[in-house]
Design a protein around this motif. Structure first.
Motif, PDB file in Angstrom:
ATOM      1  N   TYR A 167       8.559 101.517  29.471  1.00  0.00           N
ATOM      2  CA  TYR A 167       8.289 101.312  28.049  1.00  0.00           C
ATOM      3  C   TYR A 167       9.015 102.370  27.215  1.00  0.00           C
ATOM      4  O   TYR A 167       9.659 102.054  26.228  1.00  0.00           O
ATOM      5  CB  TYR A 167       6.782 101.368  27.793  1.00  0.00           C
ATOM      6  CG  TYR A 167       6.414 101.253  26.337  1.00  0.00           C
ATOM      7  CD1 TYR A 167       6.425 100.024  25.700  1.00  0.00           C
ATOM      8  CD2 TYR A 167       6.054 102.377  25.605  1.00  0.00           C
ATOM      9  CE1 TYR A 167       6.089  99.920  24.364  1.00  0.00           C
ATOM     10  CE2 TYR A 167       5.717 102.276  24.270  1.00  0.00           C
ATOM     11  CZ  TYR A 167       5.737 101.045  23.651  1.00  0.00           C
ATOM     12  OH  TYR A 167       5.413 100.947  22.325  1.00  0.00           O
ATOM     13  N   ARG A 168       8.921 103.607  27.628  1.00  0.00           N
ATOM     14  CA  ARG A 168       9.582 104.699  26.896  1.00  0.00           C
ATOM     15  C   ARG A 168      11.100 104.554  26.942  1.00  0.00           C
ATOM     16  O   ARG A 168      11.786 104.805  25.956  1.00  0.00           O
ATOM     17  CB  ARG A 168       9.157 106.046  27.452  1.00  0.00           C
ATOM     18  CG  ARG A 168       7.723 106.376  27.137  1.00  0.00           C
ATOM     19  CD  ARG A 168       7.339 107.725  27.737  1.00  0.00           C
ATOM     20  NE  ARG A 168       5.966 108.016  27.445  1.00  0.00           N
ATOM     21  CZ  ARG A 168       5.538 108.640  26.352  1.00  0.00           C
ATOM     22  NH1 ARG A 168       6.399 109.037  25.450  1.00  0.00           N
ATOM     23  NH2 ARG A 168       4.266 108.858  26.170  1.00  0.00           N
ATOM     24  N   VAL A 194      10.104  98.150  25.897  1.00  0.00           N
ATOM     25  CA  VAL A 194       9.360  96.952  26.261  1.00  0.00           C
ATOM     26  C   VAL A 194       9.030  97.030  27.748  1.00  0.00           C
ATOM     27  O   VAL A 194       9.750  97.661  28.512  1.00  0.00           O
ATOM     28  CB  VAL A 194      10.182  95.670  25.948  1.00  0.00           C
ATOM     29  CG1 VAL A 194      11.418  95.595  26.810  1.00  0.00           C
ATOM     30  CG2 VAL A 194       9.342  94.421  26.068  1.00  0.00           C
ATOM     31  N   VAL A 195       7.924  96.412  28.135  1.00  0.00           N
ATOM     32  CA  VAL A 195       7.544  96.375  29.545  1.00  0.00           C
ATOM     33  C   VAL A 195       6.675  95.138  29.773  1.00  0.00           C
ATOM     34  O   VAL A 195       5.926  94.728  28.892  1.00  0.00           O
ATOM     35  CB  VAL A 195       6.810  97.671  29.963  1.00  0.00           C
ATOM     36  CG1 VAL A 195       5.481  97.805  29.277  1.00  0.00           C
ATOM     37  CG2 VAL A 195       6.646  97.770  31.459  1.00  0.00           C
ATOM     38  N   GLY A 253      -0.061  98.946  23.109  1.00  0.00           N
ATOM     39  CA  GLY A 253       0.980  99.878  22.679  1.00  0.00           C
ATOM     40  C   GLY A 253       0.454 101.299  22.574  1.00  0.00           C
ATOM     41  O   GLY A 253       1.098 102.253  23.016  1.00  0.00           O
ATOM     42  N   CYS A 280       0.057 102.695  26.083  1.00  0.00           N
ATOM     43  CA  CYS A 280       1.346 103.047  26.689  1.00  0.00           C
ATOM     44  C   CYS A 280       1.919 104.317  26.060  1.00  0.00           C
ATOM     45  O   CYS A 280       2.438 105.174  26.769  1.00  0.00           O
ATOM     46  CB  CYS A 280       2.348 101.905  26.525  1.00  0.00           C
ATOM     47  SG  CYS A 280       2.031 100.491  27.589  1.00  0.00           S
TER      48      CYS A 280
END
Length: 92
Positions: free
Chosen positions: A12-13, A17-18, A84, A87
């Motif tokens: 994600y970082r 997106v993941v 979000g 994460c």
């Protein structure tokens, strides 16, 4: 809280997106299905359909609908924020 692996947080970082499998329960999935039915019954101005060549496949694309379809909007406003935030909070 949801269980997000360190690898998913890193993706994600890195990518912004993941894919998080099995994060959303059946209630949300059913609600989004209803939203999709509404969307396909009354598409927005950016609708595109592909696959009308008789091969049996179909691709429906439409975007910018989350604010006009209540099922989408409630999902975006609650679940996206929750996931979000989770994460972003990991691995800081």
């Amino acid at each position: 809280m949801i269980d997000v692996s360190p690898d998913a947080v890193a993706a994600y970082r890195r990518d912004g997106v993941v894919a998080l499998r099995s994060v959303f329960d059946a209630t949300w999935i059913d609600q989004l299905r209803r939203g999709l039915e509404k969307n396909m019954d009354a598409p927005g101005p950016y609708r595109r359909e592909y696959g009308d060549d008789g091969t049996g496949g179909r691709f429906f694309g439409d975007y910018c609908n989350w604010q006009r379809i209540s099922e989408y909007e409630s999902f975006v406003r609650s679940e996206e924020r929750r996931v979000g935030k989770e994460c972003r909070s990991r691995g800081s």
